[in-house]
Design a protein around this motif. Sequence first.
Motif, PDB file in Angstrom:
ATOM      1  N   PRO A 117      12.487  -4.519  -2.644  1.00  0.00           N
ATOM      2  CA  PRO A 117      12.454  -6.050  -2.689  1.00  0.00           C
ATOM      3  C   PRO A 117      11.924  -6.579  -4.478  1.00  0.00           C
ATOM      4  O   PRO A 117      11.266  -5.656  -5.084  1.00  0.00           O
ATOM      5  N   MET A 118      12.314  -7.611  -4.669  1.00  0.00           N
ATOM      6  CA  MET A 118      11.979  -8.133  -6.089  1.00  0.00           C
ATOM      7  C   MET A 118      10.376  -7.911  -6.201  1.00  0.00           C
ATOM      8  O   MET A 118       9.661  -8.471  -5.211  1.00  0.00           O
ATOM      9  N   ASP A 119       9.942  -7.371  -7.324  1.00  0.00           N
ATOM     10  CA  ASP A 119       8.613  -7.372  -7.811  1.00  0.00           C
ATOM     11  C   ASP A 119       7.605  -6.491  -6.655  1.00  0.00           C
ATOM     12  O   ASP A 119       6.543  -6.766  -6.632  1.00  0.00           O
ATOM     13  N   CYS A 120       8.559  -5.520  -6.135  1.00  0.00           N
ATOM     14  CA  CYS A 120       7.852  -4.565  -5.427  1.00  0.00           C
ATOM     15  C   CYS A 120       7.021  -3.417  -6.074  1.00  0.00           C
ATOM     16  O   CYS A 120       7.716  -2.958  -6.831  1.00  0.00           O
ATOM     17  N   PRO A 121       5.866  -3.389  -5.753  1.00  0.00           N
ATOM     18  CA  PRO A 121       5.138  -2.261  -6.436  1.00  0.00           C
ATOM     19  C   PRO A 121       5.875  -0.847  -6.318  1.00  0.00           C
ATOM     20  O   PRO A 121       6.546  -0.617  -5.020  1.00  0.00           O
ATOM     21  N   ALA A 122       5.967  -0.035  -7.218  1.00  0.00           N
ATOM     22  CA  ALA A 122       6.641   0.996  -6.968  1.00  0.00           C
ATOM     23  C   ALA A 122       5.904   2.215  -5.950  1.00  0.00           C
ATOM     24  O   ALA A 122       6.757   2.833  -5.369  1.00  0.00           O
ATOM     25  N   VAL A 123       4.607   2.003  -5.962  1.00  0.00           N
ATOM     26  CA  VAL A 123       4.013   2.898  -4.850  1.00  0.00           C
ATOM     27  C   VAL A 123       4.429   2.366  -3.574  1.00  0.00           C
ATOM     28  O   VAL A 123       4.670   3.020  -2.533  1.00  0.00           O
ATOM     29  N   MET A 154       7.871   3.129   1.383  1.00  0.00           N
ATOM     30  CA  MET A 154       9.181   2.670   2.445  1.00  0.00           C
ATOM     31  C   MET A 154       9.942   3.869   2.390  1.00  0.00           C
ATOM     32  O   MET A 154      10.418   4.205   3.632  1.00  0.00           O
ATOM     33  N   LEU A 155      10.294   4.485   1.406  1.00  0.00           N
ATOM     34  CA  LEU A 155      11.289   5.496   1.271  1.00  0.00           C
ATOM     35  C   LEU A 155      10.879   6.735   2.279  1.00  0.00           C
ATOM     36  O   LEU A 155      11.597   7.076   2.785  1.00  0.00           O
ATOM     37  N   GLU A 156       9.502   7.203   2.201  1.00  0.00           N
ATOM     38  CA  GLU A 156       8.984   8.077   2.816  1.00  0.00           C
ATOM     39  C   GLU A 156       9.081   7.706   4.290  1.00  0.00           C
ATOM     40  O   GLU A 156       9.443   8.664   5.101  1.00  0.00           O
ATOM     41  N   CYS A 157       8.915   6.639   4.675  1.00  0.00           N
ATOM     42  CA  CYS A 157       9.036   6.058   6.046  1.00  0.00           C
ATOM     43  C   CYS A 157      10.480   6.355   6.529  1.00  0.00           C
ATOM     44  O   CYS A 157      10.720   6.383   7.751  1.00  0.00           O
ATOM     45  N   TRP A 158      11.580   5.976   5.643  1.00  0.00           N
ATOM     46  CA  TRP A 158      12.839   6.112   6.203  1.00  0.00           C
ATOM     47  C   TRP A 158      13.464   7.595   6.212  1.00  0.00           C
ATOM     48  O   TRP A 158      14.571   7.791   6.133  1.00  0.00           O
ATOM     49  N   LEU A 207      -4.493   2.133  -1.927  1.00  0.00           N
ATOM     50  CA  LEU A 207      -3.724   1.040  -2.485  1.00  0.00           C
ATOM     51  C   LEU A 207      -4.550  -0.160  -2.887  1.00  0.00           C
ATOM     52  O   LEU A 207      -4.521  -0.607  -3.936  1.00  0.00           O
ATOM     53  N   LEU A 208      -5.112  -0.535  -1.635  1.00  0.00           N
ATOM     54  CA  LEU A 208      -5.727  -1.868  -1.776  1.00  0.00           C
ATOM     55  C   LEU A 208      -7.116  -1.851  -2.601  1.00  0.00           C
ATOM     56  O   LEU A 208      -7.412  -2.816  -3.318  1.00  0.00           O
ATOM     57  N   VAL A 233       2.285  -1.583 -11.116  1.00  0.00           N
ATOM     58  CA  VAL A 233       3.591  -0.628 -11.526  1.00  0.00           C
ATOM     59  C   VAL A 233       4.634  -1.403 -10.698  1.00  0.00           C
ATOM     60  O   VAL A 233       4.612  -0.994  -9.446  1.00  0.00           O
ATOM     61  N   LEU A 234       5.752  -2.089 -11.122  1.00  0.00           N
ATOM     62  CA  LEU A 234       6.773  -2.501 -10.224  1.00  0.00           C
ATOM     63  C   LEU A 234       8.013  -1.531 -10.265  1.00  0.00           C
ATOM     64  O   LEU A 234       7.870  -0.844 -11.400  1.00  0.00           O
ATOM     65  N   THR A 235       8.748  -1.790  -9.313  1.00  0.00           N
ATOM     66  CA  THR A 235       9.986  -0.896  -9.271  1.00  0.00           C
ATOM     67  C   THR A 235      11.049  -1.504 -10.521  1.00  0.00           C
ATOM     68  O   THR A 235      10.968  -2.753 -10.537  1.00  0.00           O
ATOM     69  N   SER A 236      11.917  -0.972 -10.969  1.00  0.00           N
ATOM     70  CA  SER A 236      12.859  -1.629 -11.876  1.00  0.00           C
ATOM     71  C   SER A 236      13.973  -1.728 -10.710  1.00  0.00           C
ATOM     72  O   SER A 236      14.497  -0.687 -10.181  1.00  0.00           O
TER      73      SER A 236
END
Length: 65
Positions: free
Chosen positions: A14-20, A25-29, A49-50, A58-61
């Motif tokens: 998602p837009m502005d989603c932190p990379a971590v 999310m990818l690990e859950c999928w 994380l919190l 650090v946002l995803t590109s």
Amino acid sequence: VMNAVEQDYRLPPPMDCPAVLHQLMLECWVKERNMRPRFGQIVSTLDKLLRNAASLKVLTSTHSG
């Protein structure tokens, strides 16, 4: 949709989603259910994380094209 998922297609972050968070999310999928994090692991990861808010900056590109 099923074909795309079976071919390992995953939604972009998602837009502005932190990379971590996107990594979590990818690990859950992961296709193999035994390789996915368990709920307790997800909660622990989110708690860490919190407690370390800098890691969320650090946002995803996202690439359009």
